[in-house]
Design a protein around this motif. Structure first.
Motif, PDB file in Angstrom:
ATOM      1  N   LEU A 246       0.832  -1.209   0.000  1.00 47.94           N
ATOM      2  CA  LEU A 246       0.000   0.000   0.000  1.00 47.94           C
ATOM      3  C   LEU A 246       0.866   1.259   0.000  1.00 47.94           C
ATOM      4  N   VAL A 247       1.961   1.222   0.747  1.00 47.69           N
ATOM      5  CA  VAL A 247       2.914   2.344   0.707  1.00 47.69           C
ATOM      6  C   VAL A 247       3.409   2.543  -0.717  1.00 47.69           C
ATOM      7  N   MET A 248       3.737   1.438  -1.381  1.00 49.07           N
ATOM      8  CA  MET A 248       4.217   1.512  -2.756  1.00 49.07           C
ATOM      9  C   MET A 248       3.154   2.102  -3.674  1.00 49.07           C
ATOM     10  N   LEU A 249       1.896   1.684  -3.509  1.00 54.67           N
ATOM     11  CA  LEU A 249       0.809   2.215  -4.343  1.00 54.67           C
ATOM     12  C   LEU A 249       0.710   3.735  -4.212  1.00 54.67           C
ATOM     13  N   ILE A 250       0.738   4.224  -2.995  1.00 56.07           N
ATOM     14  CA  ILE A 250       0.618   5.668  -2.778  1.00 56.07           C
ATOM     15  C   ILE A 250       1.768   6.408  -3.451  1.00 56.07           C
ATOM     16  N   HIS A 251       2.965   5.869  -3.329  1.00 57.10           N
ATOM     17  CA  HIS A 251       4.113   6.529  -3.955  1.00 57.10           C
ATOM     18  C   HIS A 251       4.043   6.436  -5.473  1.00 57.10           C
ATOM     19  N   LEU A 252       3.535   5.339  -6.009  1.00 53.26           N
ATOM     20  CA  LEU A 252       3.381   5.234  -7.459  1.00 53.26           C
ATOM     21  C   LEU A 252       2.389   6.275  -7.968  1.00 53.26           C
ATOM     22  N   LEU A 253       1.305   6.473  -7.238  1.00 53.55           N
ATOM     23  CA  LEU A 253       0.328   7.485  -7.643  1.00 53.55           C
ATOM     24  C   LEU A 253       0.918   8.889  -7.525  1.00 53.55           C
ATOM     25  N   ARG A 254       1.675   9.135  -6.468  1.00 55.21           N
ATOM     26  CA  ARG A 254       2.344  10.436  -6.332  1.00 55.21           C
ATOM     27  C   ARG A 254       3.284  10.690  -7.504  1.00 55.21           C
ATOM     28  N   LEU A 255       4.098   9.668  -7.827  1.00 58.44           N
ATOM     29  CA  LEU A 255       5.037   9.830  -8.934  1.00 58.44           C
ATOM     30  C   LEU A 255       4.307  10.048 -10.248  1.00 58.44           C
ATOM     31  N   HIS A 256       3.212   9.338 -10.431  1.00 55.88           N
ATOM     32  CA  HIS A 256       2.442   9.522 -11.658  1.00 55.88           C
ATOM     33  C   HIS A 256       1.956  10.958 -11.777  1.00 55.88           C
ATOM     34  N   LEU A 257       1.500  11.535 -10.676  1.00 53.92           N
ATOM     35  CA  LEU A 257       1.032  12.923 -10.714  1.00 53.92           C
ATOM     36  C   LEU A 257       2.163  13.882 -11.084  1.00 53.92           C
ATOM     37  N   VAL A 258       3.373  13.552 -10.647  1.00 55.25           N
ATOM     38  CA  VAL A 258       4.512  14.429 -10.927  1.00 55.25           C
ATOM     39  C   VAL A 258       4.916  14.364 -12.396  1.00 55.25           C
ATOM     40  N   VAL A 259       4.913  13.161 -12.969  1.00 53.24           N
ATOM     41  CA  VAL A 259       5.482  12.986 -14.316  1.00 53.24           C
ATOM     42  C   VAL A 259       4.424  12.862 -15.406  1.00 53.24           C
ATOM     43  N   ALA A 260       3.137  12.832 -15.043  1.00 51.04           N
ATOM     44  CA  ALA A 260       2.089  12.613 -16.047  1.00 51.04           C
ATOM     45  C   ALA A 260       2.075  13.720 -17.095  1.00 51.04           C
ATOM     46  N   ARG A 261       1.909  13.323 -18.331  1.00 54.68           N
ATOM     47  CA  ARG A 261       1.744  14.282 -19.425  1.00 54.68           C
ATOM     48  C   ARG A 261       0.301  14.753 -19.470  1.00 54.68           C
ATOM     49  N   PRO A 262       0.041  15.916 -20.093  1.00 57.06           N
ATOM     50  CA  PRO A 262      -1.338  16.401 -20.197  1.00 57.06           C
ATOM     51  C   PRO A 262      -2.257  15.341 -20.801  1.00 57.06           C
ATOM     52  N   GLY A 263      -3.403  15.137 -20.162  1.00 60.30           N
ATOM     53  CA  GLY A 263      -4.359  14.155 -20.651  1.00 60.30           C
ATOM     54  C   GLY A 263      -4.222  12.781 -20.033  1.00 60.30           C
ATOM     55  N   GLU A 264      -3.109  12.507 -19.303  1.00 58.14           N
ATOM     56  CA  GLU A 264      -2.922  11.190 -18.702  1.00 58.14           C
ATOM     57  C   GLU A 264      -3.685  11.024 -17.397  1.00 58.14           C
ATOM     58  N   THR A 265      -4.096  12.122 -16.794  1.00 59.39           N
ATOM     59  CA  THR A 265      -5.013  12.072 -15.664  1.00 59.39           C
ATOM     60  C   THR A 265      -6.166  13.015 -15.956  1.00 59.39           C
ATOM     61  N   SER A 266      -7.257  12.812 -15.262  1.00 61.58           N
ATOM     62  CA  SER A 266      -8.419  13.667 -15.478  1.00 61.58           C
ATOM     63  C   SER A 266      -9.148  13.848 -14.159  1.00 61.58           C
ATOM     64  N   GLY A 267     -10.221  14.628 -14.189  1.00 65.42           N
ATOM     65  CA  GLY A 267     -11.040  14.809 -13.003  1.00 65.42           C
ATOM     66  C   GLY A 267     -10.280  15.422 -11.846  1.00 65.42           C
ATOM     67  N   TRP A 268     -10.719  15.075 -10.628  1.00 64.52           N
ATOM     68  CA  TRP A 268     -10.113  15.660  -9.426  1.00 64.52           C
ATOM     69  C   TRP A 268      -8.627  15.356  -9.327  1.00 64.52           C
ATOM     70  N   LEU A 269      -8.187  14.202  -9.857  1.00 61.14           N
ATOM     71  CA  LEU A 269      -6.777  13.852  -9.768  1.00 61.14           C
ATOM     72  C   LEU A 269      -5.914  14.836 -10.546  1.00 61.14           C
ATOM     73  N   ALA A 270      -6.388  15.239 -11.733  1.00 61.62           N
ATOM     74  CA  ALA A 270      -5.668  16.256 -12.496  1.00 61.62           C
ATOM     75  C   ALA A 270      -5.650  17.586 -11.739  1.00 61.62           C
ATOM     76  N   GLY A 271      -6.723  17.847 -11.007  1.00 61.73           N
ATOM     77  CA  GLY A 271      -6.801  19.089 -10.249  1.00 61.73           C
ATOM     78  C   GLY A 271      -5.777  19.198  -9.143  1.00 61.73           C
ATOM     79  N   LEU A 272      -5.286  18.065  -8.634  1.00 60.52           N
ATOM     80  CA  LEU A 272      -4.327  18.093  -7.532  1.00 60.52           C
ATOM     81  C   LEU A 272      -3.010  18.747  -7.913  1.00 60.52           C
ATOM     82  N   THR A 273      -2.674  18.724  -9.205  1.00 60.07           N
ATOM     83  CA  THR A 273      -1.413  19.322  -9.635  1.00 60.07           C
ATOM     84  C   THR A 273      -1.607  20.665 -10.321  1.00 60.07           C
TER      85      THR A 273
END
Length: 308
Positions: free
Chosen positions: A175-202
């Motif tokens: 679970l620790v790994m999952l949270i860090h993977l999601l954090r990293l995804h938010l940092v490196v995601a290209r436009p359009g790779e996340t949407s909704g509230w998750l995109a809003g976090l960054t």
């Protein structure tokens, strides 16, 4: 007005995230294993060697190096292989023949995997999984992935040595790994790779408003107040929130309140009137009207159907 909270933590807590580690996989030579669409969110990490991941509906294969991880967020068939073009064997018989917690394919031990899946409650699809891409690939040899590497090393040690309570420890580490993977995804995601509230976090404008809503969902927020939190004009916040999240700030607030109310209905025996007050509605009837508009059912019927 300064408000601090964590929408990602809120959502992961609400959807009831769990983890389960599967049998490890060791491969060598020329090999390929095909997997059926998994239940839950599948993850694999390459502890040694390198391979190729192909996923149904994803046009290009993904090269996985030592230390890399991937999350498969949708139930899609996928293949792990030494190289593209090798005819795969089905995973079922390979894992059924596992011994000492390890499945083997091919000749040798060129590649070693740790894998498993994350399970979620019934609201995970709409709240979390639908706003993620079908595959999240996190390279392991980056400075940002330090904590992921640490978690994988600890999981590896627990699986090798099997000390007391190792299953529980590895599940929490996953679970620790999952949270860090999601954090990293938010940092490196290209436009359009996340949407909704998750995109809003960054987003620098939307994120403060989102945190405010999650910190005080029962507050009678106005767009003007949320704009003040974000330090922009009312019109700027409304337009940016709609563009990034896909709905207006007050529409999002209503949706989040209903999610909180639904969670309380599933988990407890509070009265609908008490839940209404907790999530920001002045009366049971006001909550009931909003709840039925969003979910298509009344709070009482929802509780009856989800607690049987």
């Amino acid at each position: 007005m300064s408000v601090q909270t964590d929408p990602l933590e809120d959502v992961l807590t609400l959807v009831g995230t769990t983890s389960h580690l599967s049998v490890g996989l060791v491969a060598g030579g020329r090999w390929a294993v095909s997997f059926e669409p998994p239940l839950g969110v599948k993850f694999n990490a390459v502890r040694r060697g390198h391979c190729v991941l192909t996923v149904d509906g994803v046009p290009e294969p993904i090269e996985l190096a030592e230390g890399d991880c991937f999350l498969l967020t949708q139930p899609r068939a996928f293949t792990l292989a030494s190289e593209v073009g090798v005819r795969p064997v089905p995973a079922g018989p390979v894992f059924a023949a596992a011994t000492d917690g390890v499945a083997r394919v091919g000749a040798g031990e060129d590649v070693v995997f740790i894998g498993g899946r994350f399970g979620f409650g019934e609201r995970a699809q709409g709240l979390l999984l639908d706003v993620l891409p079908p595959v999240i690939h996190v390279p392991g040899r980056t400075a940002e992935a330090t904590t992921v590497r640490w978690a994988l090393e600890q999981i590896d040690a627990e699986l090798r040595e099997r000390p007391l309570a190792s299953t529980l420890v590895t599940e929490h580490l996953a679970l620790v790994m999952l949270i860090h993977l999601l954090r990293l995804h938010l940092v490196v995601a290209r436009p359009g790779e996340t949407s909704g509230w998750l995109a809003g976090l960054t987003d620098p404008i939307v994120a403060p408003a989102l945190r405010a809503v999650h910190a005080r969902p029962a507050h009678a927020w106005t767009v003007s107040q949320l704009a003040e939190v974000a330090a922009v004009s009312r019109s700027t916040l409304a337009a940016r929130f709609k563009q990034v999240v896909g709905q207006g700030p007050l529409e999002y607030l209503t949706g989040w309140r209903i999610e909180l109310a639904a969670d309380r209905l599933r988990r407890g025996d509070e009265t609908v009137a008490a839940i209404a007050r907790e999530v920001g509605y002045g009366s049971e009837s006001t909550l009931s009207n909003a709840f039925k508009r969003i979910t298509g059912t009344s709070p009482r019927d929802y509780r009856r159907w989800t607690t049987v």
